[in-house]
Design an enzyme around this catalytic site. Structure first.
Site, PDB file in Angstrom:
ATOM      1  CB  SER A   1      -0.838   0.063   1.272  1.00 57.65           C
ATOM      2  OG  SER A   1      -1.971  -0.682   1.148  1.00 57.65           O
TER       3      SER A   1
ATOM      4  N   PRO B   1      -0.714  -2.304   8.285  1.00 56.84           N
ATOM      5  CG  PRO B   1       0.726  -3.726   7.101  1.00 56.84           C
ATOM      6  CD  PRO B   1      -0.655  -3.113   7.058  1.00 56.84           C
ATOM      7  N   GLY B   2       1.192  -0.270   8.155  1.00 52.01           N
ATOM      8  CA  GLY B   2       2.024   0.934   8.256  1.00 52.01           C
ATOM      9  C   GLY B   2       2.672   1.445   6.977  1.00 52.01           C
ATOM     10  N   GLY B   3       2.213   1.001   5.820  1.00 53.10           N
ATOM     11  CA  GLY B   3       2.825   1.440   4.548  1.00 53.10           C
ATOM     12  C   GLY B   3       2.721   2.945   4.332  1.00 53.10           C
TER      13      GLY B   3
ATOM     14  CG  ASP C   1      -5.667  -0.284  11.791  1.00 55.15           C
ATOM     15  OD1 ASP C   1      -6.255  -1.290  12.256  1.00 55.15           O
ATOM     16  OD2 ASP C   1      -5.566  -0.047  10.576  1.00 55.15           O
TER      17      ASP C   1
ATOM     18  CG  ASP D   1     -14.521   3.325  15.019  1.00 57.87           C
ATOM     19  OD1 ASP D   1     -14.043   3.598  13.888  1.00 57.87           O
ATOM     20  OD2 ASP D   1     -15.705   3.007  15.200  1.00 57.87           O
TER      21      ASP D   1
ATOM     22  CE  LYS E   1      -9.603   1.366   0.685  1.00 61.18           C
ATOM     23  NZ  LYS E   1      -8.209   1.376   0.288  1.00 61.18           N
TER      24      LYS E   1
HETATM   25  C1  LIG Z   1      -6.103  -1.246   3.474  1.00 65.59           C
HETATM   26  S1  LIG Z   1      -5.666  -1.395   5.135  1.00 65.59           S
HETATM   27  C2  LIG Z   1      -4.607  -0.053   5.389  1.00 65.59           C
HETATM   28  C3  LIG Z   1      -3.239  -0.258   4.879  1.00 65.59           C
HETATM   29  C4  LIG Z   1      -2.294   0.851   5.306  1.00 65.59           C
HETATM   30  N1  LIG Z   1      -2.643   2.122   4.705  1.00 65.59           N
HETATM   31  C5  LIG Z   1      -0.856   0.541   4.932  1.00 65.59           C
HETATM   32  O1  LIG Z   1      -0.293   1.262   4.093  1.00 65.59           O
HETATM   33  O2  LIG Z   1      -0.286  -0.399   5.471  1.00 65.59           O
HETATM   34  C6  LIG Z   1      -7.106  -0.913   5.948  1.00 65.59           C
HETATM   35  C7  LIG Z   1      -6.958  -0.784   7.454  1.00 65.59           C
HETATM   36  O3  LIG Z   1      -8.099  -0.097   7.927  1.00 65.59           O
HETATM   37  C8  LIG Z   1      -8.360  -0.562   9.229  1.00 65.59           C
HETATM   38  N2  LIG Z   1      -9.739  -0.168   9.571  1.00 65.59           N
HETATM   39  C9  LIG Z   1     -10.893  -0.500   8.966  1.00 65.59           C
HETATM   40  N3  LIG Z   1     -11.928   0.091   9.615  1.00 65.59           N
HETATM   41  C10 LIG Z   1     -11.392   0.814  10.619  1.00 65.59           C
HETATM   42  C11 LIG Z   1     -11.938   1.653  11.615  1.00 65.59           C
HETATM   43  N4  LIG Z   1     -13.247   1.867  11.704  1.00 65.59           N
HETATM   44  N5  LIG Z   1     -11.096   2.257  12.486  1.00 65.59           N
HETATM   45  C12 LIG Z   1      -9.750   2.058  12.399  1.00 65.59           C
HETATM   46  N6  LIG Z   1      -9.185   1.275  11.464  1.00 65.59           N
HETATM   47  C13 LIG Z   1     -10.003   0.668  10.597  1.00 65.59           C
HETATM   48  C14 LIG Z   1      -8.135  -2.058   9.133  1.00 65.59           C
HETATM   49  O4  LIG Z   1      -7.866  -2.605  10.400  1.00 65.59           O
HETATM   50  C15 LIG Z   1      -6.932  -2.122   8.192  1.00 65.59           C
HETATM   51  O5  LIG Z   1      -5.739  -2.223   8.927  1.00 65.59           O
END
Ligand SMILES: C[S@@+](CC[C@H](N)C(=O)[O-])C[C@H]1O[C@@H](n2cnc3c(N)ncnc32)[C@H](O)[C@@H]1O
Length: 370
Positions: A202, A235-237, A253, A273, A318
């Site tokens: 990501s 995870p932190g990208g 997260d 959240d 999305k």
């Molecule tokens: C596509 S991943 C993010 C990847 C991240 N941007 C990266 O570069 O590694 C989506 C993330 O959104 C988090 N997520 C989804 N709904 C959430 C919420 N309501 N509050 C906090 N995190 C949420 C999920 O746990 C997941 O880790």
């Protein structure tokens, strides 16, 4: 060939637009093209549409002499607005049967002698098949560039970009764009290397989103020490990209962040959240990559804007499977309405980037120095 004059430059007669987007999103690109054409007193008929490439033929309800300058003007206006097009040029020649023994002569003959260009890009479709064309491009590029330089077509300060768009080894369209209103990356695809230390792929999405900022915006808006909130960070990208630029990130997260990122001392992980979390003080950047309904994300971003929680935003929306164009319009409407309530209206942009899949990237950026 009809020639037309705009700002002291002679333009060829354009037959339509050549647009590059993501394969599978051609119908969204077409919907967008039709939407934009209405402002042009014209209509587009789509001639070719697959593998992310859309070639249209344009009819315009204006005198022939005004068509090309008007189309160029609109291309300038549209460039920051395109959502599903990463690259755009106006077509002035179609070469369906290139001589495979001497393509250079055919290409040079199709380029009007009055045309002056400052850059040349070789393009194709976004497919595996077209990757094979890259060897051909390498073979043609040097020789063609030299020919065009010698004959005075290629000049350093000319304001147009020449697009050579190959369908295959025998078929090509030639297009022209204002240099300021098209991408210097062929097909609008930046060549980004996956950084070995980044926690997820990501990371490339945010890297690309930052590369789409103008040079001036990059200098003004990306400074070491800036405060960032990253919603849906694990995870932190995305967080990784910001700490590379010396910024301090609050990563929100319930999932866990990659260990080395946390050891950097530049990241605070908040397990909360993302729809509920708010910063105590205004931060410089809000990043949001949560997988959620796009309009819910747009509403969240609007709240952050209206409550002055963040100065700049980059977020991923999305897209749903159906009615994507309509959903994007709805989300942008939410953001524009929120932006207009602020004392200084920020710019709102959206685009489907190369590293975006079933999603688009949105930017909300202040227009003044921060
Ligand atoms: C596509 S991943 C993010 C990847 C991240 N941007 C990266 O570069 O590694 C989506 C993330 O959104 C988090 N997520 C989804 N709904 C959430 C919420 N309501 N509050 C906090 N995190 C949420 C999920 O746990 C997941 O880790």
């Amino acid at each position: 060939m009809t020639t037309l004059v705009s700002n002291n430059f002679i333009l060829p007669a354009f037959t339509g637009l050549i647009l590059h987007g993501r394969p599978g999103f051609e119908s969204e690109l077409e919907a967008e093209l039709i939407y934009r054409s209405t402002a042009l007193a014209g209509s587009h008929e789509v001639k070719k549409q697959d593998e992310g490439l859309l070639v249209s033929s344009l009819s315009m309800d204006v005198p022939l002499s005004e068509r090309s300058p008007l189309l160029m003007e609109h291309m300038q206006l549209w460039w920051p607005q395109w959502i599903f097009a990463r690259q755009a040029s106006a077509c002035f020649a179609y070469l369906p049967a290139l001589n495979t023994q001497d393509r250079i002569t055919d290409l040079v003959q199709a380029i009007p002698s009055f045309l002056h260009v400052g850059d040349i890009v070789f393009e194709s479709t976004d497919s595996n098949e077209s990757k094979k064309l890259s060897r051909l491009f390498k073979a043609l590029e040097h020789r063609l560039t030299e020919r065009l330089r010698q004959q005075g077509t290629l000049r350093p300060l000319a304001p147009f970009r020449l697009h050579l768009v190959f369908r295959d080894g025998q078929t090509a369209w030639l297009g022209l764009s204002p240099i300021q209103a098209s991408s210097h990356w062929p097909m609008g695809i930046p060549r980004l290397k996956m950084p070995g230390a980044a926690p997820s792929r990501s990371t490339l999405k945010l890297d690309e989103a930052l590369q789409w900022l103008s040079e001036e915006e990059q200098i003004r808006l990306l400074k070491p020490g800036m405060k960032v909130v990253d919603l849906g960070a694990a995870p932190g990208g995305w967080t990784w990209q910001m700490i590379q630029r010396g910024m301090l990130v609050t990563a929100v997260d319930h999932g866990s962040m990659e260990g080395t990122l946390m050891q950097s001392g530049m990241v605070e992980h908040v397990s909360a959240d993302g729809f509920v979390y708010r910063p105590r003080k205004t931060v410089d950047w809000l990043l949001c990559d949560m997988v959620e309904q796009p309009r819910r994300i747009a509403q969240l971003l609007a709240q952050w804007l209206q409550n002055n929680h963040a100065r700049c935003i980059i977020a991923n929306l999305k897209l749903p499977m159906k009615r994507r164009w309509e959903e994007v319009q709805l989300c942008l409407d939410i953001l524009h309405k929120a932006a207009r309530t602020l004392p200084t209206t920020p710019v709102v942009r959206a685009r489907q980037l190369y590293h975006d899949r079933e999603e688009i990237t949105v930017w909300v950026l202040p227009t003044r120095l921060m």
